[in-house]
Motif scaffolding. Structure first.
Motif, short mmCIF file in Angstrom:
data_model
loop_
_atom_site.label_atom_id
_atom_site.label_comp_id
_atom_site.label_asym_id
_atom_site.label_seq_id
_atom_site.Cartn_x
_atom_site.Cartn_y
_atom_site.Cartn_z
N UNK A 237 2.68 -2.55 -6.88
CA UNK A 237 1.96 -1.72 -5.90
C UNK A 237 0.82 -2.48 -5.24
N UNK A 238 0.23 -3.42 -5.99
CA UNK A 238 -0.92 -4.17 -5.45
C UNK A 238 -0.48 -5.39 -4.63
N UNK A 239 0.79 -5.77 -4.74
CA UNK A 239 1.27 -6.95 -4.02
C UNK A 239 1.46 -6.66 -2.53
N UNK A 240 1.21 -7.65 -1.73
CA UNK A 240 1.47 -7.53 -0.30
C UNK A 240 0.47 -6.68 0.45
N UNK A 241 -0.65 -6.34 -0.18
CA UNK A 241 -1.64 -5.50 0.52
C UNK A 241 -2.25 -6.25 1.71
N UNK A 242 -2.61 -7.52 1.49
CA UNK A 242 -3.18 -8.31 2.58
C UNK A 242 -2.14 -8.55 3.67
N UNK A 243 -0.90 -8.78 3.27
CA UNK A 243 0.18 -8.98 4.23
C UNK A 243 0.43 -7.70 5.03
N UNK A 244 0.41 -6.57 4.33
CA UNK A 244 0.59 -5.29 5.02
C UNK A 244 -0.53 -5.01 6.00
N UNK A 245 -1.76 -5.35 5.61
CA UNK A 245 -2.89 -5.16 6.52
C UNK A 245 -2.73 -6.02 7.77
N UNK B 81 -5.97 -1.37 4.48
CA UNK B 81 -5.24 -1.42 3.22
C UNK B 81 -5.05 -0.05 2.58
N UNK B 82 -5.08 1.00 3.36
CA UNK B 82 -4.73 2.33 2.87
C UNK B 82 -3.24 2.54 3.13
N UNK B 83 -2.41 1.76 2.43
CA UNK B 83 -0.98 1.68 2.75
C UNK B 83 -0.16 2.60 1.85
N UNK B 84 -0.34 3.90 2.04
CA UNK B 84 0.47 4.85 1.30
C UNK B 84 1.81 5.04 2.01
N UNK B 85 2.81 5.47 1.23
CA UNK B 85 4.14 5.68 1.79
C UNK B 85 4.11 6.72 2.90
N UNK C 99 5.60 -4.80 13.91
CA UNK C 99 4.59 -4.64 12.87
C UNK C 99 4.86 -3.41 12.01
N UNK C 100 5.20 -2.30 12.64
CA UNK C 100 5.50 -1.07 11.89
C UNK C 100 6.78 -1.23 11.08
N UNK C 101 7.77 -1.93 11.64
CA UNK C 101 9.01 -2.19 10.90
C UNK C 101 8.74 -2.95 9.62
N UNK C 102 7.86 -3.94 9.68
CA UNK C 102 7.51 -4.70 8.48
C UNK C 102 6.76 -3.84 7.47
N UNK C 103 5.91 -2.95 7.95
CA UNK C 103 5.21 -2.03 7.04
C UNK C 103 6.20 -1.13 6.31
N UNK C 104 7.21 -0.67 7.02
CA UNK C 104 8.24 0.17 6.40
C UNK C 104 8.98 -0.59 5.30
N UNK C 105 9.29 -1.85 5.56
CA UNK C 105 10.03 -2.63 4.57
C UNK C 105 9.16 -2.96 3.35
N UNK C 106 7.89 -3.23 3.58
CA UNK C 106 6.98 -3.46 2.46
C UNK C 106 6.87 -2.22 1.59
N UNK C 107 6.76 -1.05 2.22
CA UNK C 107 6.68 0.20 1.47
C UNK C 107 7.97 0.43 0.68
N UNK C 108 9.10 0.08 1.27
CA UNK C 108 10.38 0.22 0.58
C UNK C 108 10.44 -0.70 -0.63
N UNK C 109 9.96 -1.92 -0.50
CA UNK C 109 9.95 -2.86 -1.62
C UNK C 109 9.11 -2.33 -2.77
N UNK C 110 7.98 -1.72 -2.45
CA UNK C 110 7.14 -1.14 -3.51
C UNK C 110 7.83 0.05 -4.16
#
Length: 315
Positions: free
Chosen positions: A195-203, A266-270, A177-188
């Motif tokens: 920046x608004x994309x993937x928020x629900x997926x990240x959550x 959804x507080x998904x800051x880098x 789960x954390x690995x996917x969060x890192x990749x989502x942050x990298x994509x942003x």
């Protein structure tokens, strides 16, 4: 050992998480991109983790492990084939999904079956195999005959084998789960998604990491009750390194839960994603040190069992 564990955590849970991501891809293209990344990453980390596992084995090699390998020769040979089976399935799954991302539900179902077989194979066989191997080598399990399939099933429920295996399985999904969060942050960060994309997926990925991390509290208590007396004494103050690393890892685990809860909202800051990844890596590293110290404490005075041929009995 900590790096090995992080690699095999993602490699084990990755194929199973890919099933969810591929199904979600039907209405969320970002999930598909995330899933294909995870499919290839899981395959690569299975190879890297396997290599690191060999190096860890060399580092801890001794008389106990020599005897354990002889006792478990049948299961280890079987395990090599199971490992190669998962490698082939994961490679086939990653290639198929990358070359034909758009498919109907029936085709997706067949493709996801490859991931089911690969992930469940790793999750079922290897945690039990290596915990039993470690326990025999360190005197946590007494065995005097070559272990066959029936005997191994009984060993799976002995001592701390089951709680440690469950602990590993939960950790697999938390780390993934954390690995996917890192990749989502990298994509942003690279502008590949808004920046608004993937928020629900990240959550959802944060919840995937948070839920098993919370469950580790109960599993940890279960594991503590199954530890040998010498191991319990080690983390209760007899071995200050074991005590310090164990207590610090528990404190960091609570901080990790706080960070993951924020990410799930959804507080998904880098910076928050990076902190969660760093804290999780530290927890795994500290727990690895504590485990090594516990095993060392339980192995003191241990004499490897005498290997007997099949059918031979004790006097």
């Amino acid at each position: 050992m900590a790096v090995h564990l992080l690699c095999v955590n993602v490699a084990t849970a990755g194929p199973l998480v890919c099933i969810w991501l591929e199904w979600r891809e039907r209405h969320d293209p970002v999930a598909g991109r995330l899933g294909r990344f995870l499919a290839w990453k899981s395959f690569a980390l299975l190879l890297v983790g396997g290599g690191l596992g060999v190096l860890v084995g060399v580092a801890v090699w001794g008389d106990g492990f020599r005897v354990a390998l002889r006792l478990l020769s049948y299961k280890l040979q079987f395990g090599v084939w199971e490992y190669l089976f998962s490698v082939v399935l994961m490679l086939a799954h990653a290639i198929w999904w990358s070359r034909a991302p758009q498919a109907g539900d029936a085709v997706r179902g067949v493709r996801m079956l490859l991931a089911v077989l690969a992930g469940s194979n790793l999750l079922y066989h290897f945690p039990f195999l290596f915990v039993v191997l470690s326990n025999i080598a360190n005197g946590g399990i007494t065995a005097t005959e070559h272990v066959n399939h029936s005997t191994f099933r009984s060993l799976m429920a002995s001592g701390d084998v089951l709680p440690r295996s469950v602990h590993f399985g939960l950790a697999c999904f938390a780390v993934t789960g954390v690995t996917l969060l890192l990749y989502l942050a990298r994509m942003r960060r690279k502008g590949q998604i808004e920046a608004s994309e993937g928020q629900a997926l990240g959550a959802a990925c944060a919840r995937m990491a948070l839920t098993p991390t919370l469950a580790q509290i109960l599993v940890g208590m279960w594991l503590a009750m199954k530890l040998p007396a010498a191991g319990m004494k080690a983390i209760m103050g007899q071995d200050m390194v074991a005590t310090a690393t164990f207590l610090l890892s528990v404190l960091l685990a609570f901080w990790l839960m706080h960070l993951l809860a924020s990410l799930a909202l959804r507080e998904q800051t880098q910076s928050k994603v990076n902190k969660a990844a760093l804290v999780m890596a530290l927890v795994v590293a500290l727990m690895s040190v504590a485990l090594v110290r516990i095993k060392r404490a339980t192995a003191v005075g241990f004499e490897p069992p005498v290997v007997q041929s099949a059918g031979e009995t004790n006097d």
